[in-house]
Design an enzyme around this catalytic site. Structure first.
Site, mmCIF file in Angstrom:
data_model
loop_
_atom_site.group_PDB
_atom_site.id
_atom_site.type_symbol
_atom_site.label_atom_id
_atom_site.label_comp_id
_atom_site.label_asym_id
_atom_site.label_seq_id
_atom_site.Cartn_x
_atom_site.Cartn_y
_atom_site.Cartn_z
ATOM 1 N N GLY A 1 1.765 4.017 -4.882
ATOM 2 C CA GLY A 1 1.401 4.692 -6.126
ATOM 3 C C GLY A 1 0.715 3.808 -7.145
ATOM 4 N N ARG B 1 0.887 32.666 -36.876
ATOM 5 C CA ARG B 1 0.194 33.306 -35.769
ATOM 6 C C ARG B 1 0.691 32.801 -34.420
ATOM 7 N NH1 ARG B 1 -2.885 29.878 -38.848
ATOM 8 N NH2 ARG B 1 -4.335 28.423 -37.862
ATOM 9 N N ARG C 1 -4.155 29.615 -26.569
ATOM 10 C CA ARG C 1 -4.168 29.759 -28.021
ATOM 11 C C ARG C 1 -3.314 30.952 -28.397
ATOM 12 N NH1 ARG C 1 -10.312 29.547 -29.872
ATOM 13 N NH2 ARG C 1 -9.405 30.031 -31.893
ATOM 14 N N HIS C 2 -2.877 30.965 -29.655
ATOM 15 C CA HIS C 2 -2.162 32.148 -30.150
ATOM 16 C C HIS C 2 -3.109 33.345 -30.015
ATOM 17 C CE1 HIS C 2 -4.830 31.903 -33.607
ATOM 18 N NE2 HIS C 2 -4.600 30.603 -33.572
ATOM 19 N N GLU D 1 -2.018 23.511 -36.468
ATOM 20 C CA GLU D 1 -3.473 23.341 -36.381
ATOM 21 C C GLU D 1 -3.950 22.226 -37.317
ATOM 22 O OE1 GLU D 1 -5.735 23.320 -34.670
ATOM 23 O OE2 GLU D 1 -7.201 24.931 -34.845
ATOM 24 N N TYR E 1 -4.688 12.630 -7.828
ATOM 25 C CA TYR E 1 -5.430 11.799 -8.768
ATOM 26 C C TYR E 1 -6.130 12.612 -9.837
ATOM 27 C CZ TYR E 1 -4.841 7.856 -5.566
ATOM 28 O OH TYR E 1 -4.318 6.872 -4.773
ATOM 29 N N ARG F 1 -19.997 16.736 -40.835
ATOM 30 C CA ARG F 1 -19.143 17.170 -39.729
ATOM 31 C C ARG F 1 -19.979 17.493 -38.500
ATOM 32 N NH1 ARG F 1 -15.690 21.762 -37.873
ATOM 33 N NH2 ARG F 1 -13.885 20.651 -37.039
ATOM 34 N N PRO G 1 0.824 -1.209 0.000
ATOM 35 C CA PRO G 1 0.000 0.000 0.000
ATOM 36 C C PRO G 1 0.857 1.257 0.000
ATOM 37 C CG PRO G 1 -0.800 -1.589 1.613
ATOM 38 C CD PRO G 1 0.490 -2.125 1.098
ATOM 39 N N SER H 1 -6.118 36.238 -34.532
ATOM 40 C CA SER H 1 -5.499 36.472 -35.832
ATOM 41 C C SER H 1 -6.506 37.111 -36.768
ATOM 42 C CB SER H 1 -5.048 35.142 -36.433
ATOM 43 O OG SER H 1 -6.198 34.372 -36.744
ATOM 44 N N HIS I 1 -3.181 25.949 -31.053
ATOM 45 C CA HIS I 1 -4.372 26.305 -31.810
ATOM 46 C C HIS I 1 -5.567 25.577 -31.214
ATOM 47 C CE1 HIS I 1 -1.668 27.853 -34.982
ATOM 48 N NE2 HIS I 1 -0.898 26.897 -34.543
ATOM 49 N N ASN J 1 -9.216 34.736 -37.523
ATOM 50 C CA ASN J 1 -10.180 34.592 -36.431
ATOM 51 C C ASN J 1 -11.264 35.644 -36.565
ATOM 52 O OD1 ASN J 1 -7.581 33.716 -34.157
ATOM 53 N ND2 ASN J 1 -9.192 32.389 -34.893
ATOM 54 N N PHE K 1 -20.281 19.559 -44.712
ATOM 55 C CA PHE K 1 -20.670 20.406 -43.593
ATOM 56 C C PHE K 1 -21.659 19.669 -42.692
ATOM 57 C CE2 PHE K 1 -20.422 24.426 -41.661
ATOM 58 C CZ PHE K 1 -21.673 24.764 -41.171
ATOM 59 N N ALA K 2 -22.617 19.002 -43.315
ATOM 60 C CA ALA K 2 -23.619 18.262 -42.539
ATOM 61 C C ALA K 2 -22.985 17.081 -41.825
ATOM 62 C CB ALA K 2 -24.732 17.797 -43.467
ATOM 63 N N GLY L 1 -8.341 27.415 -41.060
ATOM 64 C CA GLY L 1 -7.088 27.080 -41.732
ATOM 65 C C GLY L 1 -6.226 28.291 -41.999
#
Lengths: 413, 447
Positions: free
Chosen positions: B21, B280, B225-226, B304, B407, B329, B18, B229, B370, B232, B326-327, B238
């Site tokens: 660790g 960036r 994060r940077h 990124e 923990y 994702r 005991p 930019s 990023h 942003n 797009f959908a 990208g």
């Protein structure tokens, strides 16, 4: 993580162990690996010192003359061992990052002397890591001698050599914690491993690398994915599918491997996640009855803004980049893409996998990636990478053996 | 590489007295393997014992000469083992058996049960050995005194009883020996000495490499994060654009903030600063490291997420030009891979070496990264479920300070106003993470 080397201290790796324990083999493999990932590394041994010493008679191979009774030879070996240490210091003071030392280190006294020598002579920050190879399996020792030293024995026999080793082993002192050295002990080619006081990024990496080494001489096959429409149009990059011709060639490739692998289904089989890689691997895999593991690490180099263009279009649109690439092909990075150095870094886990595998390895990938993999086994300098030829429809078979690598190429028609 | 190697199940069994660790290592491994995408669970014998035998067990319960108690303890171990085997035989991939397993007899029992009842399982034994009295006392103080076993006792009595319990185990302790023919790794005095025996295979090699990097130095990790930019501001993804004015100001205020966190130059010199190769991020790092007078490391691994064909488009444009993607994702953000780009799973694979680096480091670490990258890194420290990764909130102009404790990970979020330099400690406002904090506290008490 090559860039780390610029900020870290120098590293000295010292090999310890009786003759025929694989020290030279380990040093060659480590040296090759470290140079490949971008460090300037070199080995300093008795043999090396002998070759650099013009005054010495080159007929006697001082590395193999281990008879402890022959006082004259013992003295020459000690001198050479010391010269190797001096050459090592010069190397690190000038251009070297990492040096491997394979000299006389079998007693505690020798080791302490070496440690103090480095401390006095090296005017910069350095770390020493000790690598000991221990073997008590007589069959393994005999194999070692057969594979690596046999050809160099002139009027000696294996028996004589083994007798000398037995005499030397009386004075041999294995590494102990009390010497306060940072070390790794590889026992019976890694079946058992002991590590003490491991510190630092590079040493951790080296330990992980050493854990994967073994003595099986298995074949490694490197193949390019087959022809695609991009090849026909002379475009680079992209993610095109195989052309009809490409599919045919994949079938022929499969047939070739059926003969070559003789029904062995225990193959470590990798390919990339690009369509041409997967398609080639699927066709070949079906013939062999095995499935490839698809990993993004083997994807072709990212051509960035030049992706999908023909060679002529690139020359017209980006003449400045073409010039830069001609000047420094190894480090040139395609804008928004990768350089060969990035590919090496990306492909490193695959090298670990290949090293770890005791079965034959088959890799279906792409030109730039295969150049980097090939260079690991064959080139002494990574600057040679851009010039390596990896033709299409050609199977490159590499068989690493102690101290070098056998190669054969087969063109599939 | 992970989906490549899921052929064998793995049972990891802890061994040790005991307060050595074992639970710490089990949890770290559990967190790491879950983060990599494996189905992994910890089976803690102590928890089973507490549920079945109650929490009022003093040290005599652990005396090997106490027949009734020994029988009860063996039953608890067997129950835990049965559950573990059931888990591996269903959808579990890796199971960790967290118990003392200090006798050859017990180990033999566990090993043969596993081989007989699990199809195709590989076992790894991790023995933690420690004879440094200070470390053990510290362990007891940090993790045992809050244990339900000692809820009703005062700290001195609790410590005394626990040390007594350790003595009971010591009387019958048999370290793992070569003739037991097990695949094992012995960690002696927190990795000062490591012994490895018969370890083969992709995952076991990986686990060994991971374990060799663990330590218990409580060093802080800063994730940010940077600075904001130009992309942003335009809501584009990208690209490799420059910092906006706001971003430059944030970088300066960030540098000042860190100056206060590390008052002496000596402390600052120890900071490991990691950033990506994108403009960036390096511009942010330039400014910050100039103020701190330290160097930084550029790693392509921290770049990124590669958005492939959607590079430099706004979300609106992506919705119009690539409606199906797009959908898709939106439905499955974790596994969705941008055409010619990467998915979050690819990212996790890519930044794994950074996790090793951060774990290994005993000095403060500053990562200027990023959004997607930091989501993956943060998820590792925060023990998020892998499915939560793409939704994690990593806002701009906020520094996240993580301090690994026994923990779990202490976390502080500080929002730095780029104009004024005002610092405001903010609470995370995701319900998911709040539940995590609750479960973390709960499992902390349960040990």
């Amino acid at each position: 993580m090559q860039q780390y080397k610029k900020t870290q201290y120098k590293l000295i790796l010292v090999l310890v162990g009786l003759p025929a324990r694989g020290k030279t083999h380990i040093s060659y493999k480590l040296n090759r690996y470290l140079n490949w990932i971008g460090y300037k590394s070199e080995i300093f041994s008795i043999k090396g010192a002998q070759q650099k010493d013009d005054k010495l008679d080159q007929i006697i191979d001082y590395e193999l003359e281990i008879d402890p009774e022959n006082q004259q030879i013992v003295e020459v070996r000690q001198k050479l061992s010391f010269q190797a240490a001096q050459q090592l210091v010069t190397f690190l003071q000038t251009e070297g990052d990492i040096a491997l030392y394979n000299g006389l280190t079998n007693t505690k006294c020798d080791r302490q002397k070496l440690k103090s020598f480095f401390k006095e002579q090296l005017q910069l920050e350095f770390q020493v890591f000790w690598i000991e190879s221990i073997c008590d399996d007589p069959q393994v020792i005999v194999n070692n001698i057969n594979e690596s030293k046999q050809s160099r024995f002139k009027d000696k026999t294996i028996e004589q050599f083994m007798n000398h080793i037995n005499v030397i082993s009386q004075d041999y002192q294995t590494l102990e914690n009390i010497e306060n050295l940072s070390y790794i002990k590889l026992i019976n080619i890694g079946k058992q491993v002991k590590v003490h006081m491991l510190e630092g990024y590079l040493c951790s990496k080296i330990v992980s690398f050493l854990l994967n080494l073994h003595a099986n001489n298995r074949q490694i096959y490197l193949v390019r994915s087959c022809q695609t429409e991009y090849h026909i149009l002379d475009k680079i990059g992209g993610d095109p599918e195989l052309s009809a011709m490409g599919k045919q060639h994949s079938q022929q490739l499969g047939d070739y491997f059926i003969e070559e692998l003789k029904g062995n289904k225990n193959i470590t089989f990798f390919t990339s996640q690009m369509k041409r890689g997967i398609q080639t691997a699927d066709i070949v895999g079906e013939k062999l009855g095995i499935i490839a593991l698809k990993t993004k690490n083997l994807d072709e180099i990212d051509y960035g803004i030049c992706d999908g263009l023909t060679v002529k279009e690139i020359a017209a649109k980006y003449p400045k980049q073409i010039k830069e690439r001609k000047a420094n092909p190894l480090e040139f990075k395609y804008p928004r893409g990768e350089s060969f150095l990035d590919v090496i870094h990306r492909v490193e886990p695959i090298i670990y996998e290949i090293e770890r595998s005791r079965d034959p390895v088959l890799i279906i990938a792409h030109v730039a990636v295969l150049k980097c993999l090939y260079a690991y086994y064959h080139c002494n300098q990574i600057s040679e990478i851009p010039n390596i030829e990896i033709p299409i429809n050609c199977v490159i078979k590499l068989v690493p053996i102690p101290y070098h690598c056998l190669e054969s190429r087969v063109i599939i028609k | 590489m992970q989906d490549c190697h899921k052929s064998q199940k793995i049972a990891i069994c802890m061994v040790g007295l005991p307060a050595r660790g074992k639970t710490y290592i089990s949890r770290k491994l559990h967190r790491y393997l879950n983060w990599l995408g494996y189905n992994c669970k910890v089976f803690n014998i102590g928890n089973y014992r507490r549920e079945i035998c109650g929490t009022e067990c003093d040290k005599s319960f652990f005396d090997s000469k106490n027949e009734q108690a020994t029988k009860a303890r063996n039953e608890c171990a067997q129950l835990a083992l049965n559950d573990l085997i059931g888990y591996l035989n269903s959808d579990g991939e890796i199971a960790i058996f967290d118990g003392t397993n200090t006798t050859k007899e017990r180990r033999n029992m566990v090993y043969s049960s596993l081989l007989q009842q699990c199809q195709n399982v590989q076992t790894l034994w991790i023995e933690s050995i420690c004879d440094d009295v200070e470390v053990i006392q510290n362990n007891i103080r940090l993790t045992k005194l809050n244990n339900p076993d000692y809820v009703s006792m005062n700290p001195e009595d609790a410590t005394k009883d626990f040390l007594g319990r350790i003595k009971m185990y010591e009387e019958v302790y048999q370290k793992i020996e070569l003739d037991e023919n097990l695949s094992f790794i012995k960690l002696i005095n927190i990795g000062e000495d490591i012994q490895i025996h018969k370890v083969k295979g992709y995952l076991l090699s990986k686990i060994i490499s991971y374990l060799m990097n663990l330590h218990i130095y409580p060093r802080p990790i800063y994730l940010t994060r940077h600075g904001g930019s130009t992309f942003n501001q335009e809501n584009r993804v990208g690209g490799d654009c420059d910092l906006a004015q706001q971003g430059i100001k944030y970088s300066q205020k960030l540098g000042n903030f860190l100056l206060e966190e590390f008052p002496s130059q000596e402390q600052r010199n120890q900071i490991h600063c990691l950033t990506s190769t994108m403009k960036r991020a390096t511009q942010t790092a330039d400014i910050v490291c100039n103020i701190l007078k330290i160097n930084y490391l550029q790693l392509k691994t921290l770049d990124e997420i590669n958005v492939g064909i959607c590079d430099s488009l706004t979300y609106a444009q992506i919705a119009i030009q690539f409606p199906e993607d797009f959908a898709e994702r939106k439905v499955n953000k974790l596994t969705y891979r941008y055409p010619r780009g990467e998915s979050y799973l690819d990212l996790i694979s890519r930044i794994e070496p950074i996790i090793y680096e951060i774990e290994r480091s005993r000095e403060p670490v500053l990562v200027i990264g990023h959004q997607a990258i930091l989501r993956c890194l943060y998820a590792y420290f925060h023990r998020n479920e892998i499915s939560e990764v793409p939704q994690l909130d990593i806002p701009i102009h906020v520094v996240i300070k993580l301090t690994p404790a026994a923990y779990y990970c202490e976390e502080i979020r500080i929002k730095i106003d780029p104009e004024t330099g005002d610092k405001k400690q903010i609470e995370e406002d995701l319900q998911i993470t709040r539940i995590n904090i609750l479960t973390k506290k709960k499992s902390y008490i349960l040990l």
